[in-house]
Design a protein around this motif. Structure first.
Motif, PDB file in Angstrom:
ATOM      1  N   ALA A   1      38.693  25.806  26.259  1.00  0.00           N
ATOM      2  CA  ALA A   1      37.632  26.769  26.576  1.00  0.00           C
ATOM      3  C   ALA A   1      38.234  28.102  27.022  1.00  0.00           C
ATOM      4  CB  ALA A   1      36.710  26.212  27.652  1.00  0.00           C
ATOM      5  N   ALA A   2      39.299  28.051  27.801  1.00  0.00           N
ATOM      6  CA  ALA A   2      39.958  29.278  28.240  1.00  0.00           C
ATOM      7  C   ALA A   2      40.568  30.012  27.053  1.00  0.00           C
ATOM      8  CB  ALA A   2      41.027  28.972  29.286  1.00  0.00           C
ATOM      9  N   LEU A   3      41.176  29.267  26.140  1.00  0.00           N
ATOM     10  CA  LEU A   3      41.740  29.894  24.943  1.00  0.00           C
ATOM     11  C   LEU A   3      40.638  30.519  24.091  1.00  0.00           C
ATOM     12  CD1 LEU A   3      44.235  30.533  23.255  1.00  0.00           C
ATOM     13  CD2 LEU A   3      43.911  28.323  22.115  1.00  0.00           C
ATOM     14  N   GLU A   4      39.530  29.832  23.981  1.00  0.00           N
ATOM     15  CA  GLU A   4      38.401  30.384  23.224  1.00  0.00           C
ATOM     16  C   GLU A   4      37.904  31.674  23.873  1.00  0.00           C
ATOM     17  OE1 GLU A   4      33.890  29.296  21.741  1.00  0.00           O
ATOM     18  OE2 GLU A   4      35.150  27.690  22.518  1.00  0.00           O
ATOM     19  N   GLN A   5      37.809  31.680  25.200  1.00  0.00           N
ATOM     20  CA  GLN A   5      37.403  32.904  25.887  1.00  0.00           C
ATOM     21  C   GLN A   5      38.413  34.013  25.646  1.00  0.00           C
ATOM     22  OE1 GLN A   5      36.010  32.773  30.001  1.00  0.00           O
ATOM     23  NE2 GLN A   5      37.125  34.665  30.415  1.00  0.00           N
ATOM     24  N   PHE A   6      39.689  33.669  25.687  1.00  0.00           N
ATOM     25  CA  PHE A   6      40.734  34.665  25.425  1.00  0.00           C
ATOM     26  C   PHE A   6      40.559  35.268  24.028  1.00  0.00           C
ATOM     27  CE2 PHE A   6      44.900  35.652  23.573  1.00  0.00           C
ATOM     28  CZ  PHE A   6      45.314  36.655  24.440  1.00  0.00           C
ATOM     29  N   GLU A   7      40.338  34.424  23.051  1.00  0.00           N
ATOM     30  CA  GLU A   7      40.242  34.883  21.656  1.00  0.00           C
ATOM     31  C   GLU A   7      38.928  35.590  21.343  1.00  0.00           C
ATOM     32  OE1 GLU A   7      40.946  31.143  19.732  1.00  0.00           O
ATOM     33  OE2 GLU A   7      43.130  31.427  19.726  1.00  0.00           O
ATOM     34  N   GLN A   8      37.840  35.189  21.990  1.00  0.00           N
ATOM     35  CA  GLN A   8      36.522  35.711  21.651  1.00  0.00           C
ATOM     36  C   GLN A   8      35.973  36.690  22.693  1.00  0.00           C
ATOM     37  OE1 GLN A   8      35.329  34.851  18.659  1.00  0.00           O
ATOM     38  NE2 GLN A   8      37.114  33.541  18.397  1.00  0.00           N
ATOM     39  N   ALA A   9      36.737  37.042  23.683  1.00  0.00           N
ATOM     40  CA  ALA A   9      36.237  37.877  24.783  1.00  0.00           C
ATOM     41  C   ALA A   9      35.628  39.178  24.283  1.00  0.00           C
ATOM     42  CB  ALA A   9      37.373  38.174  25.761  1.00  0.00           C
ATOM     43  N   GLY A  10      34.517  39.524  24.896  1.00  0.00           N
ATOM     44  CA  GLY A  10      33.852  40.779  24.555  1.00  0.00           C
ATOM     45  C   GLY A  10      34.369  41.950  25.365  1.00  0.00           C
ATOM     46  N   THR A  11      35.058  41.656  26.466  1.00  0.00           N
ATOM     47  CA  THR A  11      35.610  42.718  27.311  1.00  0.00           C
ATOM     48  C   THR A  11      37.049  42.368  27.682  1.00  0.00           C
ATOM     49  OG1 THR A  11      34.992  41.701  29.433  1.00  0.00           O
ATOM     50  CG2 THR A  11      33.317  43.114  28.346  1.00  0.00           C
ATOM     51  N   MET A  12      37.787  43.377  28.099  1.00  0.00           N
ATOM     52  CA  MET A  12      39.169  43.144  28.524  1.00  0.00           C
ATOM     53  C   MET A  12      39.201  42.338  29.822  1.00  0.00           C
ATOM     54  SD  MET A  12      42.285  43.281  27.754  1.00  0.00           S
ATOM     55  CE  MET A  12      42.246  44.342  26.316  1.00  0.00           C
ATOM     56  N   THR A  13      38.208  42.495  30.667  1.00  0.00           N
ATOM     57  CA  THR A  13      38.138  41.715  31.905  1.00  0.00           C
ATOM     58  C   THR A  13      38.071  40.224  31.585  1.00  0.00           C
ATOM     59  OG1 THR A  13      37.049  43.533  33.056  1.00  0.00           O
ATOM     60  CG2 THR A  13      36.805  41.335  34.019  1.00  0.00           C
ATOM     61  N   GLU A  14      37.240  39.862  30.621  1.00  0.00           N
ATOM     62  CA  GLU A  14      37.127  38.461  30.224  1.00  0.00           C
ATOM     63  C   GLU A  14      38.422  37.960  29.593  1.00  0.00           C
ATOM     64  OE1 GLU A  14      33.785  38.312  27.598  1.00  0.00           O
ATOM     65  OE2 GLU A  14      32.332  38.539  29.224  1.00  0.00           O
ATOM     66  N   ARG A  15      39.013  38.784  28.757  1.00  0.00           N
ATOM     67  CA  ARG A  15      40.258  38.388  28.089  1.00  0.00           C
ATOM     68  C   ARG A  15      41.374  38.183  29.109  1.00  0.00           C
ATOM     69  NH1 ARG A  15      41.655  40.819  22.612  1.00  0.00           N
ATOM     70  NH2 ARG A  15      40.356  39.047  22.151  1.00  0.00           N
ATOM     71  N   LEU A  16      41.510  39.101  30.059  1.00  0.00           N
ATOM     72  CA  LEU A  16      42.564  38.976  31.062  1.00  0.00           C
ATOM     73  C   LEU A  16      42.318  37.789  31.989  1.00  0.00           C
ATOM     74  CD1 LEU A  16      43.311  42.693  31.907  1.00  0.00           C
ATOM     75  CD2 LEU A  16      44.927  41.021  31.006  1.00  0.00           C
ATOM     76  N   ALA A  17      41.067  37.529  32.335  1.00  0.00           N
ATOM     77  CA  ALA A  17      40.761  36.369  33.180  1.00  0.00           C
ATOM     78  C   ALA A  17      41.171  35.080  32.476  1.00  0.00           C
ATOM     79  CB  ALA A  17      39.279  36.349  33.522  1.00  0.00           C
ATOM     80  N   ALA A  18      40.892  34.995  31.195  1.00  0.00           N
ATOM     81  CA  ALA A  18      41.291  33.808  30.430  1.00  0.00           C
ATOM     82  C   ALA A  18      42.811  33.707  30.338  1.00  0.00           C
ATOM     83  CB  ALA A  18      40.673  33.856  29.036  1.00  0.00           C
ATOM     84  N   LEU A  19      43.470  34.837  30.133  1.00  0.00           N
ATOM     85  CA  LEU A  19      44.935  34.824  30.059  1.00  0.00           C
ATOM     86  C   LEU A  19      45.538  34.375  31.383  1.00  0.00           C
ATOM     87  CD1 LEU A  19      47.398  35.407  28.254  1.00  0.00           C
ATOM     88  CD2 LEU A  19      47.328  37.774  29.094  1.00  0.00           C
ATOM     89  N   VAL A  20      45.005  34.887  32.482  1.00  0.00           N
ATOM     90  CA  VAL A  20      45.483  34.463  33.803  1.00  0.00           C
ATOM     91  C   VAL A  20      45.283  32.962  33.975  1.00  0.00           C
ATOM     92  CG1 VAL A  20      45.016  34.608  36.292  1.00  0.00           C
ATOM     93  CG2 VAL A  20      45.237  36.693  34.941  1.00  0.00           C
ATOM     94  N   ALA A  21      44.126  32.465  33.601  1.00  0.00           N
ATOM     95  CA  ALA A  21      43.853  31.030  33.736  1.00  0.00           C
ATOM     96  C   ALA A  21      44.847  30.205  32.918  1.00  0.00           C
ATOM     97  CB  ALA A  21      42.422  30.723  33.312  1.00  0.00           C
ATOM     98  N   LEU A  22      45.107  30.626  31.706  1.00  0.00           N
ATOM     99  CA  LEU A  22      46.053  29.903  30.861  1.00  0.00           C
ATOM    100  C   LEU A  22      47.466  29.930  31.451  1.00  0.00           C
ATOM    101  CD1 LEU A  22      44.826  31.158  27.371  1.00  0.00           C
ATOM    102  CD2 LEU A  22      44.649  28.796  28.234  1.00  0.00           C
ATOM    103  N   VAL A  23      47.917  31.115  31.826  1.00  0.00           N
ATOM    104  CA  VAL A  23      49.289  31.276  32.320  1.00  0.00           C
ATOM    105  C   VAL A  23      49.477  30.589  33.671  1.00  0.00           C
ATOM    106  CG1 VAL A  23      50.994  32.976  33.097  1.00  0.00           C
ATOM    107  CG2 VAL A  23      49.707  33.370  30.985  1.00  0.00           C
ATOM    108  N   HIS A  24      48.555  30.805  34.586  1.00  0.00           N
ATOM    109  CA  HIS A  24      48.721  30.306  35.953  1.00  0.00           C
ATOM    110  C   HIS A  24      48.526  28.806  36.081  1.00  0.00           C
ATOM    111  CE1 HIS A  24      48.450  34.383  38.214  1.00  0.00           C
ATOM    112  NE2 HIS A  24      49.099  34.492  37.073  1.00  0.00           N
ATOM    113  N   THR A  25      47.961  28.173  35.081  1.00  0.00           N
ATOM    114  CA  THR A  25      47.832  26.706  35.120  1.00  0.00           C
ATOM    115  C   THR A  25      48.869  26.027  34.233  1.00  0.00           C
ATOM    116  OG1 THR A  25      46.165  26.709  33.366  1.00  0.00           O
ATOM    117  CG2 THR A  25      45.368  26.760  35.668  1.00  0.00           C
ATOM    118  N   GLY A  26      49.694  26.813  33.568  1.00  0.00           N
ATOM    119  CA  GLY A  26      50.742  26.240  32.738  1.00  0.00           C
ATOM    120  C   GLY A  26      50.238  25.609  31.451  1.00  0.00           C
TER     121      GLY A  26
END
Length: 182
Positions: free
Chosen positions: A11-36
């Motif tokens: 779901a986080a990867l989907e949000q990263f790929e489909q984000a409508g704003t940079m805020t959403e994309r960065l939040a998803a990227l942080v979630a992916l990176v910070h959880t390993g």
């Protein structure tokens, strides 16, 4: 993601790929990176390739990685300090990488072996010759050393003492070091 990274990484990867704003994309990227998440590295690479010509977004890319509280971040920060997207002469890049590590990655900065303090000390020593004001601002992270437990106090004080002995210190850094050690 924090509750169950494996279950929610898609779901986080989907949000990263489909984000409508940079805020959403960065939040998803942080979630992916910070959880390993397994998809973190490809997402970071994709983000970099897509935004490598935008300095502000590359600053975010650096910060996401430096603020990762997981293992291996110190080595990643060291590697990123040699990356073509990073420059010691650019204060924004330094704040994005070193500043984010020091301010937003408490587990990494306060590592039990003192390696986070050493990283900051090495960065300050290097920056003091290039940009004493940025070096002095980063040094402020050492100001609270007396509030730490004894082992970390000793490690931080050791790094401050090492910096106090460097020849050719700027007055900006010398003042902060002297005040911290007083």
């Amino acid at each position: 993601m924090a509750a169950d990274p494996a279950a929610y990484a898609p779901a986080a990867l989907e949000q990263f790929e489909q984000a409508g704003t940079m805020t959403e994309r960065l939040a998803a990227l942080v979630a992916l990176v910070h959880t390993g998440a397994e998809t973190a590295a490809p997402a970071l690479e994709h983000f970099y390739r897509q935004h490598r010509s935008d300095p502000l977004l590359i600053d975010k890319w650096l910060s996401v990685q430096a603020s990762n509280p997981g293992p291996g971040t110190l080595a990643r920060v060291q590697a990123l300090s040699e990356h073509p997207a990073f420059s010691w002469q650019n204060p924004n890049k330094v704040r994005a990488l070193i500043g984010a590590f020091v301010q937003a990655n408490r587990p990494g900065f306060h590592a039990a072996d003192g390696s986070g303090y050493q990283l900051l000390g090495q960065a300050v020593a290097r920056l003091d010759r290039i940009n004493p004001q940025i070096a002095a601002r980063l040094l402020a992270a050492f100001n609270g050393w007396r509030r730490l437990e004894p082992t970390r106090q000793a490690l931080m004080r050791t790094e401050l003492s090492r910096l106090a002995q460097l020849p050719g210190r700027s007055s900006d850094c010398a003042e902060i070091i002297q005040r911290a050690l007083a």
